[in-house]
Design a protein around this motif. Structure first.
Motif, PDB file in Angstrom:
ATOM      1  N   ALA A  86       1.116  -1.365  -0.477  1.00 18.01           N
ATOM      2  CA  ALA A  86       0.389  -0.108   0.610  1.00 18.01           C
ATOM      3  C   ALA A  86       0.887   0.928  -0.229  1.00 18.01           C
ATOM      4  N   TRP A  87       0.227   2.278  -0.686  1.00 21.15           N
ATOM      5  CA  TRP A  87       0.794   4.079  -0.580  1.00 21.15           C
ATOM      6  C   TRP A  87      -0.255   4.344   0.330  1.00 21.15           C
ATOM      7  N   LYS A 145      -0.997   8.991 -10.622  1.00 19.10           N
ATOM      8  CA  LYS A 145      -0.774   7.827 -11.242  1.00 19.10           C
ATOM      9  C   LYS A 145       0.138   6.500 -11.269  1.00 19.10           C
ATOM     10  N   GLU A 146       1.120   6.529 -11.290  1.00 20.87           N
ATOM     11  CA  GLU A 146       2.523   6.234 -11.549  1.00 20.87           C
ATOM     12  C   GLU A 146       2.838   4.660 -10.450  1.00 20.87           C
ATOM     13  N   VAL A 147       1.847   5.120  -9.443  1.00 20.32           N
ATOM     14  CA  VAL A 147       1.867   4.557  -8.426  1.00 20.32           C
ATOM     15  C   VAL A 147       1.154   3.329  -8.402  1.00 20.32           C
ATOM     16  N   ARG A 148      -0.341   3.773  -8.619  1.00 16.83           N
ATOM     17  CA  ARG A 148      -1.362   3.229  -9.091  1.00 16.83           C
ATOM     18  C   ARG A 148      -0.897   2.132 -10.294  1.00 16.83           C
ATOM     19  N   GLU A 149      -0.207   2.129 -11.236  1.00 12.09           N
ATOM     20  CA  GLU A 149       0.475   2.101 -12.254  1.00 12.09           C
ATOM     21  C   GLU A 149       0.907   0.327 -12.143  1.00 12.09           C
ATOM     22  N   ASP A 183     -10.229   5.384  -8.897  1.00 13.66           N
ATOM     23  CA  ASP A 183      -9.259   4.364  -8.847  1.00 13.66           C
ATOM     24  C   ASP A 183      -8.576   3.960  -7.701  1.00 13.66           C
ATOM     25  N   TRP A 184      -8.391   5.164  -6.971  1.00 18.50           N
ATOM     26  CA  TRP A 184      -7.880   5.369  -5.235  1.00 18.50           C
ATOM     27  C   TRP A 184      -9.159   3.611  -4.566  1.00 18.50           C
ATOM     28  N   ASP A 185      -7.965   2.653  -3.961  1.00 13.57           N
ATOM     29  CA  ASP A 185      -9.024   1.527  -3.327  1.00 13.57           C
ATOM     30  C   ASP A 185      -9.621   2.283  -1.726  1.00 13.57           C
TER      31      ASP A 185
END
Length: 303
Positions: free
Chosen positions: A153-154, A204-208, A238-240
């Motif tokens: 997670a971030w 966006k990069e962390v999510r990808e 698209d956050w969790d």
């Protein structure tokens, strides 16, 4: 006859010695005369004294080094009060101390530093600092060893981390005024906070990369709908999970509140590898992430 020749030889010897002495003394006399008599300048050459002195190149000027203690004494005595430094230097030091969490809890920007903070957050230095934090965060995220089980997670804070409230603070002295919850809530309800470009790129990069993304904000649950709408309009999708302050959390410090929420994430089996926030209370406490990234914010302090 022999005695006569000897006398002639002696006279000849004395003449030779006098001639040699005259030859030896001639250069010294000429050199002395050169020092006394001025030299005529060459045709077309400058006759100004400064040019002549530059041509002579007699001796190099002595090197003078001004020690810091001497400079400080000239400025104001160096008594440790800080008054010997100009305001811009003092305010830059104050901002550094604020970012390093070296100050006592503070409620507003010092009056003499209002212009300094304004110029910083509206100038290129602030954007450069934000971009540097984002680059370092992305480099860490790319190198982080993910478990491959969807549990890495971030955590992102929202205000001054993903969304910027500079339009609000422009009307309130960029931190010069004491924080007013009611006025700020009115601003939040407008849903007009712009994205911080470097943070959007990092998000966006962390999510990808496959991280689970948790948005952990000090905003109250009453602002959930407008916060979701504001985030989506600015490109965050698209956050969790989006976690806001419940009524039971209102009296807790931000450090306590966010520590408890991170502990709940860990209890659910998540590994917090990264955490981004503009306040130390976003990052410190318990259940801290493997790496934390502090974004600059000299406008306000939240314990």
């Amino acid at each position: 006859m022999a005695r006569h020749r000897g006398g002639g030889d002696l006279v000849h010897l004395l003449l030779m010695l006098l001639l040699a002495a005259a030859l030896l003394l001639a250069p010294a006399a000429a050199e002395t005369e050169a020092e006394v008599a001025p030299t005529a300048p060459a045709q077309g050459a400058s006759e100004e004294p400064e040019a002549a002195a530059a041509q002579q190149q007699l001796l190099p000027r002595p090197l003078v080094i001004e020690l810091p203690s001497a400079a400080a004494s000239e400025l104001g005595g160096g008594d440790g009060s800080g008054d010997e430094f100009p305001p811009e230097v003092r305010c830059a030091s104050w901002r550094l101390a604020a970012e390093a969490n070296n100050l006592e809890p503070w409620g507003a920007v010092p009056a003499e530093c209002a212009a300094h903070v304004r110029d910083y957050v509206t100038g290129t230095a602030y954007r450069s600092d934000l971009e540097l934090v984002a680059r370092e965060s992305a480099a860490y995220a790319r190198a982080a060893p993910l478990g491959g089980d969807g549990r890495d997670a971030w955590v992102f804070d929202v205000d001054e981390t993903l969304l910027s409230n500079l339009p609000y603070y422009a009307d309130h002295g960029y931190g010069l005024e004491l924080f007013d919850h009611h006025k700020f809530d009115e601003w939040v309800e407008r849903g007009e906070a712009p994205a911080i470009p470097s943070s959007l790129k990092l998000y966006k990069e962390v999510r990808e990369l496959g991280f689970k993304i948790f948005l952990l904000t000090g905003r109250s649950e009453g602002h959930q709908a407008v916060t979701v709408d504001n985030l989506k309009k600015q490109g965050f999708h698209d956050w969790d999970k989006l976690i806001l302050r419940a009524a039971a959390d209102r009296k807790k410090t931000a450090t306590t509140y966010k520590s408890e929420k991170r502990k709940e994430m860990e209890a659910e089996g998540y590994r917090i590898l990264g955490n981004s926030g503009d306040q130390w209370s976003d990052l410190l406490g318990s259940s801290m992430s493997a790496r934390s990234f502090k974004l600059p914010n000299p406008m306000y302090y939240i314990p």
